[in-house]
Scaffold this motif. Sequence first.
Motif, PDB file in Angstrom:
ATOM      1  N   THR A  63     -35.626  48.487 -22.144  1.00  0.00           N
ATOM      2  CA  THR A  63     -35.121  48.999 -20.858  1.00  0.00           C
ATOM      3  C   THR A  63     -34.532  47.899 -19.967  1.00  0.00           C
ATOM      4  O   THR A  63     -34.053  48.179 -18.879  1.00  0.00           O
ATOM      5  N   ILE A  64     -34.602  46.657 -20.420  1.00  0.00           N
ATOM      6  CA  ILE A  64     -34.019  45.556 -19.631  1.00  0.00           C
ATOM      7  C   ILE A  64     -32.659  45.216 -20.243  1.00  0.00           C
ATOM      8  O   ILE A  64     -32.571  44.881 -21.430  1.00  0.00           O
ATOM      9  N   PRO A  65     -31.594  45.279 -19.462  1.00  0.00           N
ATOM     10  CA  PRO A  65     -30.283  44.931 -20.017  1.00  0.00           C
ATOM     11  C   PRO A  65     -30.222  43.454 -20.417  1.00  0.00           C
ATOM     12  O   PRO A  65     -30.939  42.621 -19.833  1.00  0.00           O
ATOM     13  N   ALA A  66     -29.389  43.144 -21.399  1.00  0.00           N
ATOM     14  CA  ALA A  66     -29.181  41.736 -21.744  1.00  0.00           C
ATOM     15  C   ALA A  66     -28.675  41.003 -20.504  1.00  0.00           C
ATOM     16  O   ALA A  66     -27.913  41.547 -19.720  1.00  0.00           O
ATOM     17  N   GLY A  67     -29.101  39.759 -20.316  1.00  0.00           N
ATOM     18  CA  GLY A  67     -28.631  38.984 -19.171  1.00  0.00           C
ATOM     19  C   GLY A  67     -29.783  38.356 -18.408  1.00  0.00           C
ATOM     20  O   GLY A  67     -30.945  38.437 -18.825  1.00  0.00           O
ATOM     21  N   LEU A  68     -29.440  37.734 -17.284  1.00  0.00           N
ATOM     22  CA  LEU A  68     -30.389  36.981 -16.462  1.00  0.00           C
ATOM     23  C   LEU A  68     -30.767  37.808 -15.234  1.00  0.00           C
ATOM     24  O   LEU A  68     -29.874  38.295 -14.523  1.00  0.00           O
ATOM     25  N   HIS A  69     -32.044  37.974 -15.000  1.00  0.00           N
ATOM     26  CA  HIS A  69     -32.497  38.854 -13.918  1.00  0.00           C
ATOM     27  C   HIS A  69     -33.690  38.255 -13.163  1.00  0.00           C
ATOM     28  O   HIS A  69     -34.465  37.497 -13.734  1.00  0.00           O
ATOM     29  N   PHE A  70     -33.850  38.705 -11.928  1.00  0.00           N
ATOM     30  CA  PHE A  70     -35.136  38.585 -11.244  1.00  0.00           C
ATOM     31  C   PHE A  70     -35.877  39.906 -11.472  1.00  0.00           C
ATOM     32  O   PHE A  70     -35.262  40.989 -11.408  1.00  0.00           O
ATOM     33  N   ALA A  71     -37.193  39.817 -11.694  1.00  0.00           N
ATOM     34  CA  ALA A  71     -37.967  41.019 -12.022  1.00  0.00           C
ATOM     35  C   ALA A  71     -37.786  42.123 -10.978  1.00  0.00           C
ATOM     36  O   ALA A  71     -37.641  43.300 -11.316  1.00  0.00           O
ATOM     37  N   ALA A  72     -37.797  41.745  -9.690  1.00  0.00           N
ATOM     38  CA  ALA A  72     -37.735  42.765  -8.634  1.00  0.00           C
ATOM     39  C   ALA A  72     -36.426  43.538  -8.661  1.00  0.00           C
ATOM     40  O   ALA A  72     -36.333  44.636  -8.113  1.00  0.00           O
ATOM     41  N   GLU A  73     -35.400  42.943  -9.302  1.00  0.00           N
ATOM     42  CA  GLU A  73     -34.092  43.584  -9.300  1.00  0.00           C
ATOM     43  C   GLU A  73     -33.820  44.358 -10.572  1.00  0.00           C
ATOM     44  O   GLU A  73     -32.807  45.051 -10.670  1.00  0.00           O
TER      45      GLU A  73
END
Length: 392
Positions: A347-357
Amino acid sequence: MTGARTGTGVVGVLGGSGVVGRAAARALRELGVERLRLGGRRLDAVAAVAAALPGGTDRASRAVAVDLDAAASLAAFCAGCSVVLNCAGPSYRVRGRVALAALAAGAHCVDVAGDDPAYEQLRAVDVAGTGRSVVLSAGMLPGLSGLLPRWLAQRQQVGGGGRLTVWTGGLERCSRTVAADLLLSVGGDPSGDPSGHPTDATVPFGESLAAWRQGRRVSRALRAQDGAELPYFPTSVSLQPYLSTEAERLARALGLDELDWFNVFPGRRVRDLLAALGTGREPLAEAAERLVRAAELDLTGRRPYFRMVFALDSPDGAATAVLGTRDSYRLTAAVGALAVTATLAGTIPAGLHFAAEVLDPAESVRRLAATPGVTLDLSHGPVELTSSVGAL
Ligand SMILES: NC(=O)c1ccc[n+]([C@@H]2O[C@H](COP(=O)([O-])OP(=O)(O)OC[C@H]3O[C@@H](n4cnc5c(N)ncnc54)[C@H](OP(=O)(O)O)[C@@H]3O)[C@@H](O)[C@H]2O)c1
């Protein structure tokens, strides 16, 4: 964007013998992740954690000696993992190194910290192009501290505008790594880094006394205050206004007119030590040790607790969310484990994220509120304050 489906694969927990890492390993097991690889420099320490996991020592869990400061050792740890959960620090020194090693091994990465120093390093990399994801700040603060107000705003159907006031703090022990991260985030490290890796003290974590006003950060908008009586905090407290980078991202995302964020210190020793920072030039390890001791002394004879209070007041209505826990380290581990299972579920798209976002606020809050020792109360209407606490 589509997430890479990984099945349940091996989940590597780096720093698996630390306060957060061992709680994360247990949380992952309880969420049904069988195949764990626990790593740290002291093999006996991670082996003891593996042996104490629900189900005991089995072939599905392995303890591995690894030093993240040695590239080959870190690469060997990541090889064969579906996801690497980083619980080792201090994160201002680790930055994006674990994530880069995970990506090179074809694994996703979740970091309970990492925060802006890791983000700044990793944004130069085409993470999405690897087909893998990196989720940073998957802890309680930052992390859940950005998810909870998003959930509150969704629940209240706030369409932008409005004012959010936040109080976060409590009385807790402080691990050596957290102490080092706190010190590095506010003042850099006069002693330099014995591992030879640069400390990214140039990446700010936030600004003291600043607040969010009409779409921008305003310096010195608020003042510190001692002896404040706050609802939901059992004793009088000291307040230190602090606008973190996470808080700024939150204010932008929710379209807030105003955001005031106060760090709450019920204990004088930690507060005084942090207030004195920047004046001393002692080595990081010694300063961290002093912070650990100050937290112990503040806690003497008192019960540990941590609270996060979010009071949202907008034209669409007012509501307050109050989260309480006896153990913020355990809650951090629960957020990290949740981000790992979201990654494994694709459910997390490929790429760089902050968890809250990137985590779903409603689903995450529902699951995290079920963590043992966590309470979450929602009351309607604004927080009743006896005075305009902390405001100028
Ligand atoms: N977002 C949040 O709310 C939040 C809350 C709490 C903590 N955190 C973060 O979580 C991280 C861990 O905190 P903690 O309290 O669990 O720290 P800790 O108890 O001091 O544990 C640190 C762990 O990392 C391992 N480690 C340290 N250096 C290593 C290296 N060079 N190579 C491999 N492993 C290494 C340690 O084992 P060895 O010494 O045996 O190597 C230990 O397992 C920190 O970055 C902290 O800032 C975030």
